[in-house]
Design an enzyme around this catalytic site. Structure first.
Site, short mmCIF file in Angstrom:
data_model
loop_
_atom_site.label_atom_id
_atom_site.label_comp_id
_atom_site.label_asym_id
_atom_site.label_seq_id
_atom_site.Cartn_x
_atom_site.Cartn_y
_atom_site.Cartn_z
N GLU A 1 -65.74 52.82 38.81
CA GLU A 1 -66.69 53.40 39.64
C GLU A 1 -65.61 54.55 40.19
O GLU A 1 -66.03 55.66 40.74
CB GLU A 1 -67.28 52.59 40.63
CG GLU A 1 -68.55 51.94 40.00
CD GLU A 1 -69.29 51.29 41.04
OE1 GLU A 1 -69.80 51.62 41.98
OE2 GLU A 1 -69.12 49.83 41.18
N HIS B 1 -60.74 32.67 21.72
CA HIS B 1 -61.62 31.87 20.82
C HIS B 1 -62.51 33.31 20.27
O HIS B 1 -63.26 32.93 19.76
CB HIS B 1 -62.48 31.01 21.54
CG HIS B 1 -61.59 29.82 22.05
ND1 HIS B 1 -61.10 28.61 21.19
CD2 HIS B 1 -60.93 29.54 23.46
CE1 HIS B 1 -60.39 27.85 22.10
NE2 HIS B 1 -60.23 28.55 23.28
N LYS C 1 -80.83 55.39 39.77
CA LYS C 1 -81.65 54.99 40.68
C LYS C 1 -82.83 55.71 41.39
O LYS C 1 -83.99 55.60 41.35
CB LYS C 1 -80.79 54.63 41.95
CG LYS C 1 -79.85 53.26 41.77
CD LYS C 1 -79.17 53.03 43.24
CE LYS C 1 -78.42 51.92 42.94
NZ LYS C 1 -77.50 51.22 44.01
C1 F6R Z 1 -71.80 51.60 44.87
C2 F6R Z 1 -71.62 50.20 44.16
C3 F6R Z 1 -72.89 49.68 43.38
C4 F6R Z 1 -73.74 49.28 44.41
C5 F6R Z 1 -75.06 48.75 43.77
C6 F6R Z 1 -76.08 47.90 44.61
O1 F6R Z 1 -70.45 51.68 45.75
O2 F6R Z 1 -70.42 49.70 44.09
O3 F6R Z 1 -72.30 48.84 42.55
O4 F6R Z 1 -73.23 48.22 45.19
O5 F6R Z 1 -75.71 49.78 42.95
O6 F6R Z 1 -76.46 48.61 45.59
P1 F6R Z 1 -76.44 47.97 47.05
O7 F6R Z 1 -74.69 47.40 47.02
O8 F6R Z 1 -76.88 48.92 48.03
O9 F6R Z 1 -77.21 46.64 46.90
#
Ligand code: F6R
Length: 333
Positions: A219, A235, A328
């Site tokens: 990320e 393994h 998303k």
């Molecule tokens: C963004 C990140 C992502 C979010 C994940 C879940 O910085 O690290 O991995 O953490 O998409 O979203 P949240 O944390 O808002 O539930």
């Protein structure tokens, strides 16, 4: 991002204080579950590693929409979502409610906060406006504070105090102001430019830290990376090096080491290097501190910094995660 990473010890302390407010001592659960995805799930992985052989109940981390069939009223659940709008976590939270489990939510707001309020369950409001992965202290801290408050684990207060102090001094030693010559995190980032990082945990203590390294490299640095843990990798994955090591210079191995790694595992790391890794770039990163919390978080801090320095060297902005946002967005329609 780097400014947030070096504030990890502050966030951990503040998160802990928020967790302390979660009521009074409670009988331990039959089973503890932590629900959370990505940056909000890694706190659960770290917690599971810390508690593994120190509490009388198992810890399960759920990174999915649904829960195991055995979840019931004697179980406790932390539902963690920084934004409060992650659909997998919301769905698993609903399932936990239907199963009658005791739930606590950890979130900065969103739908999870709305549902926690409507359901009348305890919840921890953490500060908004951060990238979730930079809020690790705020996500892990409340769970540790609550466990201490409820009397589910001994010795946490001392461990938290040590972790805060040691992480503060390590942040200064490895921070952005320290030049590459004196900064091992910047030196490792240099070694990873143009390579595919392979992060190995030498033992169970550092397993969650290795996963965190991989996801932070993904990320923040915007690179592909893999991770695995000894002894399991001996393994299967060890055989894959027969061809994976070619062409030389593609992969770079980072082994997360702890002074208390059991001797058999230390031996495994040495032999693996000899029989499988050949001339592949190989680095060891050592945990600092006494308590387990400090040791594992010192590895996390080092990896977080490496990922940001690598972003800088790769000339990418560590903060935006365009592909996650786009995914998303498309899922909403
Ligand atoms: C963004 C990140 C992502 C979010 C994940 C879940 O910085 O690290 O991995 O953490 O998409 O979203 P949240 O944390 O808002 O539930």
């Amino acid at each position: 991002m780097v400014g947030l990473v070096v504030r990890t010890p502050d966030f951990l302390r503040e998160g802990w204080e928020l967790g302390l407010r979660l009521g009074s001592p409670l009988p331990p659960p039959r089973h503890l579950l932590v629900l959370g995805m990505g940056g909000s799930g890694i706190g659960g992985d770290l917690l599971r590693g810390l508690l593994y052989d120190r509490v009388g109940f198992p810890v399960t981390v759920v990174k999915d929409y649904s829960l195991p069939a055995w979840v019931g009223p004697q179980d406790a659940v932390f539902a963690c979502s920084y934004s409060g709008n992650t659909e997998e976590t919301l769905s698993a939270y609903e399932a936990a409610g239907r199963a009658g489990a005791r739930c606590v939510a950890v979130t900065s707001g969103g739908q999870l906060a709305d549902r926690a309020r409507a359901d009348g369950i305890p919840w921890v409001r953490i500060p908004p406006g951060l990238p979730p992965r930079a809020a690790l202290g705020y996500l892990l801290g409340p769970m540790l504070g609550a466990l201490h408050r409820w009397g589910w684990m001994e010795g946490l207060e001392e461990e938290l105090g040590e972790a805060e102090a040691v992480l503060r001094s390590l942040s200064a030693r490895w921070g952005p102001e320290v030049p590459t010559l004196d900064n091992p995190a910047k030196q490792l980032a240099r070694a990873l430019v143009g390579r595919l990082p392979v992060v190995y945990a030498a033992s169970r203590l550092s397993e969650a830290a290795a996963l965190r390294w991989k996801t932070q490299l993904n990320e923040n640095s915007k690179v592909y990376a893999t991770w695995n843990v000894f002894p399991e990798l001996n393994h299967n994955e060890t055989v894959g090096w027969a061809l994976a090591g070619q062409p030389e210079g593609l992969l770079e191995v980072v082994v997360l080491r702890d002074p208390e790694d059991p001797p058999r595992l230390v031996r495994r790391v040495e032999i693996t290097r000899q029989v499988a890794l050949g001339a592949t770039g190989f680095h060891e990163v050592w945990a600092h501190g006494r308590g387990r919390l400090t040791r594992v978080l010192s590895l996390v801090l080092f990896g977080d910094l490496v990922s940001v320095y690598l972003a800088y060297l790769n000339e990418v902005d560590p903060t935006p995660v365009a592909a996650i946002d786009e995914l998303k967005r498309r899922l909403e329609t």
